[in-house]
Write an enzyme that holds these catalytic residues in place. Structure first.
Site, PDB file in Angstrom:
ATOM      1  N   HIS A   1     -43.373 -37.569   4.324  1.00  0.00           N
ATOM      2  CA  HIS A   1     -43.161 -37.784   2.884  1.00  0.00           C
ATOM      3  C   HIS A   1     -44.303 -38.550   2.245  1.00  0.00           C
ATOM      4  O   HIS A   1     -44.135 -39.164   1.199  1.00  0.00           O
ATOM      5  CB  HIS A   1     -41.823 -38.526   2.657  1.00  0.00           C
ATOM      6  CG  HIS A   1     -40.632 -37.709   3.081  1.00  0.00           C
ATOM      7  ND1 HIS A   1     -39.366 -38.226   3.184  1.00  0.00           N
ATOM      8  CD2 HIS A   1     -40.531 -36.417   3.457  1.00  0.00           C
ATOM      9  CE1 HIS A   1     -38.538 -37.282   3.582  1.00  0.00           C
ATOM     10  NE2 HIS A   1     -39.223 -36.164   3.775  1.00  0.00           N
TER      11      HIS A   1
ATOM     12  N   THR B   1     -32.232 -42.938  10.183  1.00  0.00           N
ATOM     13  CA  THR B   1     -32.239 -41.994   9.077  1.00  0.00           C
ATOM     14  C   THR B   1     -30.831 -41.464   8.851  1.00  0.00           C
ATOM     15  O   THR B   1     -30.064 -41.252   9.792  1.00  0.00           O
ATOM     16  CB  THR B   1     -33.212 -40.814   9.316  1.00  0.00           C
ATOM     17  OG1 THR B   1     -33.181 -39.948   8.172  1.00  0.00           O
ATOM     18  CG2 THR B   1     -32.859 -40.022  10.560  1.00  0.00           C
ATOM     19  N   SER B   2     -30.514 -41.244   7.575  1.00  0.00           N
ATOM     20  CA  SER B   2     -29.184 -40.707   7.235  1.00  0.00           C
ATOM     21  C   SER B   2     -29.118 -39.221   7.545  1.00  0.00           C
ATOM     22  O   SER B   2     -28.060 -38.607   7.523  1.00  0.00           O
ATOM     23  CB  SER B   2     -28.903 -40.940   5.752  1.00  0.00           C
ATOM     24  OG  SER B   2     -29.943 -40.329   4.979  1.00  0.00           O
TER      25      SER B   2
ATOM     26  N   GLU C   1     -24.682 -46.943  11.805  1.00  0.00           N
ATOM     27  CA  GLU C   1     -23.542 -46.127  11.342  1.00  0.00           C
ATOM     28  C   GLU C   1     -23.577 -44.724  11.952  1.00  0.00           C
ATOM     29  O   GLU C   1     -24.670 -44.144  12.086  1.00  0.00           O
ATOM     30  CB  GLU C   1     -23.626 -45.949   9.803  1.00  0.00           C
ATOM     31  CG  GLU C   1     -23.754 -47.229   9.014  1.00  0.00           C
ATOM     32  CD  GLU C   1     -22.485 -48.078   9.136  1.00  0.00           C
ATOM     33  OE1 GLU C   1     -22.600 -49.316   9.086  1.00  0.00           O
ATOM     34  OE2 GLU C   1     -21.401 -47.490   9.338  1.00  0.00           O
TER      35      GLU C   1
ATOM     36  N   ASN D   1     -28.661 -45.921  15.138  1.00  0.00           N
ATOM     37  CA  ASN D   1     -28.247 -46.179  13.763  1.00  0.00           C
ATOM     38  C   ASN D   1     -27.024 -47.097  13.807  1.00  0.00           C
ATOM     39  O   ASN D   1     -26.172 -46.916  14.676  1.00  0.00           O
ATOM     40  CB  ASN D   1     -27.869 -44.835  13.096  1.00  0.00           C
ATOM     41  CG  ASN D   1     -27.869 -44.924  11.583  1.00  0.00           C
ATOM     42  OD1 ASN D   1     -27.255 -45.813  11.001  1.00  0.00           O
ATOM     43  ND2 ASN D   1     -28.571 -43.998  10.946  1.00  0.00           N
TER      44      ASN D   1
ATOM     45  N   ARG E   1     -42.278 -51.216  -5.530  1.00  0.00           N
ATOM     46  CA  ARG E   1     -42.058 -50.884  -4.139  1.00  0.00           C
ATOM     47  C   ARG E   1     -43.290 -51.207  -3.305  1.00  0.00           C
ATOM     48  O   ARG E   1     -43.178 -51.704  -2.179  1.00  0.00           O
ATOM     49  CB  ARG E   1     -41.694 -49.399  -4.003  1.00  0.00           C
ATOM     50  CG  ARG E   1     -40.273 -49.093  -4.442  1.00  0.00           C
ATOM     51  CD  ARG E   1     -39.922 -47.638  -4.201  1.00  0.00           C
ATOM     52  NE  ARG E   1     -40.016 -47.294  -2.790  1.00  0.00           N
ATOM     53  CZ  ARG E   1     -40.034 -46.041  -2.346  1.00  0.00           C
ATOM     54  NH1 ARG E   1     -39.983 -45.038  -3.209  1.00  0.00           N
ATOM     55  NH2 ARG E   1     -40.103 -45.790  -1.060  1.00  0.00           N
TER      56      ARG E   1
ATOM     57  N   VAL F   1     -42.791 -44.176   3.779  1.00  0.00           N
ATOM     58  CA  VAL F   1     -44.097 -44.190   3.099  1.00  0.00           C
ATOM     59  C   VAL F   1     -44.782 -45.545   3.276  1.00  0.00           C
ATOM     60  O   VAL F   1     -45.811 -45.811   2.672  1.00  0.00           O
ATOM     61  CB  VAL F   1     -43.931 -43.854   1.591  1.00  0.00           C
ATOM     62  CG1 VAL F   1     -43.440 -42.421   1.416  1.00  0.00           C
ATOM     63  CG2 VAL F   1     -42.993 -44.830   0.885  1.00  0.00           C
TER      64      VAL F   1
HETATM   65  N1  APR Z   1     -31.571 -50.025  12.024  1.00  0.00           N
HETATM   66  C1  APR Z   1     -31.430 -48.671  12.093  1.00  0.00           C
HETATM   67  N2  APR Z   1     -30.922 -47.920  11.082  1.00  0.00           N
HETATM   68  C2  APR Z   1     -30.525 -48.569   9.969  1.00  0.00           C
HETATM   69  C3  APR Z   1     -30.634 -49.971   9.813  1.00  0.00           C
HETATM   70  C4  APR Z   1     -31.188 -50.706  10.906  1.00  0.00           C
HETATM   71  N3  APR Z   1     -31.329 -52.034  10.847  1.00  0.00           N
HETATM   72  N4  APR Z   1     -30.146 -50.295   8.579  1.00  0.00           N
HETATM   73  C5  APR Z   1     -29.756 -49.142   7.991  1.00  0.00           C
HETATM   74  N5  APR Z   1     -29.966 -48.111   8.829  1.00  0.00           N
HETATM   75  C6  APR Z   1     -29.687 -46.684   8.612  1.00  0.00           C
HETATM   76  C7  APR Z   1     -28.570 -46.391   7.636  1.00  0.00           C
HETATM   77  O1  APR Z   1     -27.318 -46.390   8.326  1.00  0.00           O
HETATM   78  C8  APR Z   1     -28.958 -44.968   7.192  1.00  0.00           C
HETATM   79  O2  APR Z   1     -28.420 -43.995   8.075  1.00  0.00           O
HETATM   80  O3  APR Z   1     -30.850 -46.130   8.033  1.00  0.00           O
HETATM   81  C9  APR Z   1     -30.481 -44.959   7.310  1.00  0.00           C
HETATM   82  C10 APR Z   1     -31.184 -45.006   5.970  1.00  0.00           C
HETATM   83  O4  APR Z   1     -30.874 -43.791   5.317  1.00  0.00           O
HETATM   84  P1  APR Z   1     -31.584 -43.484   3.921  1.00  0.00           P
HETATM   85  O5  APR Z   1     -31.509 -44.697   3.053  1.00  0.00           O
HETATM   86  O6  APR Z   1     -31.000 -42.186   3.437  1.00  0.00           O
HETATM   87  O7  APR Z   1     -33.112 -43.287   4.290  1.00  0.00           O
HETATM   88  P2  APR Z   1     -33.774 -42.010   4.944  1.00  0.00           P
HETATM   89  O8  APR Z   1     -32.844 -41.338   5.907  1.00  0.00           O
HETATM   90  O9  APR Z   1     -35.090 -42.426   5.471  1.00  0.00           O
HETATM   91  O10 APR Z   1     -33.994 -41.060   3.661  1.00  0.00           O
HETATM   92  C11 APR Z   1     -34.746 -39.876   3.879  1.00  0.00           C
HETATM   93  O11 APR Z   1     -34.768 -39.435   1.497  1.00  0.00           O
HETATM   94  O12 APR Z   1     -34.844 -40.569  -0.453  1.00  0.00           O
HETATM   95  C12 APR Z   1     -35.565 -39.730   0.357  1.00  0.00           C
HETATM   96  O13 APR Z   1     -37.876 -39.528   0.648  1.00  0.00           O
HETATM   97  C13 APR Z   1     -36.810 -40.413   0.811  1.00  0.00           C
HETATM   98  O14 APR Z   1     -37.755 -40.542   3.012  1.00  0.00           O
HETATM   99  C14 APR Z   1     -36.552 -40.679   2.283  1.00  0.00           C
HETATM  100  C15 APR Z   1     -35.572 -39.597   2.658  1.00  0.00           C
END
Ligand code: APR
Length: 252
Positions: free
Chosen positions: A120, A191-192, A218, A216, A71, A104
């Site tokens: 994080h 962020t999800s 989605e 987002n 990573r 990170v």
């Molecule tokens: N622009 C904006 N959002 C996007 C894009 C984009 N181009 N591509 C994807 N996304 C969105 C997805 O729809 C999703 O809602 O980014 C989000 C990514 O979600 P996760 O993969 O769950 O990442 P995150 O929300 O940062 O996870 C939070 O979980 O795994 C732990 O510590 C880890 O910091 C992480 C935390």
């Protein structure tokens, strides 16, 4: 210009107090995999519990180490995208702007954002898993199959990221929560919204009367509580938002 972006721009007045919470999505267009995207997400190939936990590290430090070195290599190959740059520019247009990230990587900093709060941790910092002494990684240790030994107590060195089940840096969480209570705008990007306590920040802001804006591609838990949902990629939506804010200022 999209009507929803023009509408969102009105909340970024010169005296706005903004908190911006970002997740992996803001770095997606830099080629950094997100966690939960079904096809490309990191977790789609790995079991999070096996890799991003103290138990996983204790069970197989070499596997966890190699995953984080992979990573790190990905992160170092990445460059900030137009979304990171737009957030750095937006900060200069607002009275106060606190960037809180779950990421990170250091792409916000590379794009010019300052005082970034990493909830994080960072994959660019390393410490001893036992005595917590900071560790400067050598190129040789980066390529090794096992984590290096701590120079102070000889125990294993680990990545400076927060693993599942571990507590977050309390000072960062406290500063983010305090700012969320006081802000006029909570801008959530990529962020999800599935991981506590970061996912609580938009709720804190909303309950305190702030306008919540979610960026987002989605819909999800955050867009369902947002005042404005700007559906789209952050690398496209954020530059358009900054243009709309700058246009409002110019015509004021
Ligand atoms: N622009 C904006 N959002 C996007 C894009 C984009 N181009 N591509 C994807 N996304 C969105 C997805 O729809 C999703 O809602 O980014 C989000 C990514 O979600 P996760 O993969 O769950 O990442 P995150 O929300 O940062 O996870 C939070 O979980 O795994 C732990 O510590 C880890 O910091 C992480 C935390």
């Amino acid at each position: 210009m999209r009507e929803d972006i023009v509408r969102a721009a009105q909340f970024f007045s010169a005296d706005a107090a903004v908190v911006c919470l970002t997740g992996a999505g803001v770095s997606a267009e830099s080629g950094v995999p997100t966690f939960r995207d079904a096809q490309t997400g990191l977790w789609s190939q790995f079991d999070a519990e096996e890799l991003a936990t103290p138990q996983g590290f204790a069970r197989d430090p070499g596997l966890v180490w190699r995953w984080y070195m992979w990573r790190l290599e990905q992160l170092e190959a990445a460059v900030p995208n137009t979304g990171h740059a737009a957030l750095a520019r937006l900060a200069g247009l607002c009275e106060s702007f606190l960037l809180v990230t779950q990421n990170v990587d250091d792409l916000h900093e590379q794009a010019g954002s300052v005082d970034v709060l990493h909830l994080h941790g960072s994959l660019f910092s390393f410490r001893c898993a036992s005595c917590a002494a900071p560790h400067n990684l050598t190129a040789e240790q980066r390529g090794a199959d096992l984590p290096p030994a701590c120079g102070v107590c000889s125990e294993l060195v680990r990545p400076g990221v927060v693993w599942f089940g571990e507590s977050l840096p309390w000072d960062a969480v406290e500063e983010a929560a305090t700012a969320a209570h006081r802000c006029s705008v909570m801008l959530v990007v990529g962020t999800s919204g599935l991981v506590y306590p970061a996912s609580q920040l938009p709720l804190i802001a909303r309950q305190a009367g702030a306008t919540v804006i979610d960026v987002n591609p989605e819909p999800g838990p955050i867009s369902s509580i947002a005042d404005i949902f700007l559906q789209g990629k952050s690398g496209e939506v954020l530059p358009a938002l900054v243009r709309a804010v700058a246009d409002r200022r110019a015509s004021a």
